[in-house]
Design a protein around this motif. Structure first.
Motif, short mmCIF file in Angstrom:
data_model
loop_
_atom_site.label_atom_id
_atom_site.label_comp_id
_atom_site.label_asym_id
_atom_site.label_seq_id
_atom_site.Cartn_x
_atom_site.Cartn_y
_atom_site.Cartn_z
N LYS A 24 1.00 -1.45 0.18
CA LYS A 24 0.14 -0.24 0.33
C LYS A 24 0.66 1.47 0.34
CE LYS A 24 -4.31 -1.76 0.03
NZ LYS A 24 -5.43 -1.47 -0.28
N ASP A 49 -4.10 4.26 0.39
CA ASP A 49 -4.76 2.73 0.46
C ASP A 49 -4.75 2.42 -1.45
OD1 ASP A 49 -6.92 3.91 -0.70
OD2 ASP A 49 -8.21 3.13 -0.10
N ILE A 51 -2.06 1.06 -4.44
CA ILE A 51 -1.37 0.22 -4.12
C ILE A 51 -0.10 0.44 -5.02
CG2 ILE A 51 -2.94 -1.74 -3.91
CD1 ILE A 51 -3.31 -2.24 -7.32
N LYS A 131 -7.53 -1.40 -5.25
CA LYS A 131 -7.44 -1.99 -3.67
C LYS A 131 -8.92 -2.35 -2.83
CE LYS A 131 -8.25 3.25 -3.65
NZ LYS A 131 -8.38 4.48 -3.64
#
Length: 150
Positions: A24, A49, A51, A131
């Motif tokens: 992350k 959050d 990736i 994500k």
């Protein structure tokens, strides 16, 4: 298929002749700088959050972790090459950063400024990684994965 992992962990998806590591962005919202072959710089805004996905064709987890570290901790820019650039044949590790990543074995590594596509080995091609607040969601069942400390 959902796979949960923590911000201090890395998820490895293992293919027959390649590996993809996923972490992350983690700490705060960031800016990603993408240098293009046209002497331009694209700025992509990232959420904590989002990736970071790193593909490696030698299945070298150290190389994956190193590239992910440079992108997340050092804010290293991504450099996009022309499709005819001689270095594309030597790229063993490439990355993509954002909300989702589509793995594809039919593209030239290092040549895609759009960050939703990533060159991968044949056995991982077609896998879509999206994500979630606690990890990632894959578009199909995938059994060969490990989670390690990052």
């Amino acid at each position: 298929m959902n796979i949960d992992f923590k911000n201090d962990e890395i998820l490895f998806l293992e293919g027959e002749n390649g590996i993809v590591g996923i972490i992350k962005v983690a700490y705060e919202n960031k800016m990603l700088f993408i240098a293009t072959q046209d002497n331009e710089e694209i700025v992509q805004f990232l959420q904590s959050d989002d990736i970071i996905a790193v593909s490696n064709f030698k299945k070298d987890k150290r190389a994956v972790k190193s590239q992910a570290y440079l992108s997340r901790e050092e804010s290293s820019p991504i450099i996009i090459l022309n499709k005819n650039h001689p270095s594309t044949k030597r790229l063993e590790t490439v990355l993509s950063i954002g909300e989702r990543v589509n793995l594809n074995c039919n593209i030239t590594p290092g040549t895609h400024p759009e960050q939703d596509v990533l060159c991968s080995c044949d056995s991982l091609s077609g896998l879509e990684i999206e994500k979630t607040s606690t990890g990632v969601k894959l578009n199909k069942e995938f059994v060969k994965y490990t989670i390690e400390e990052f």
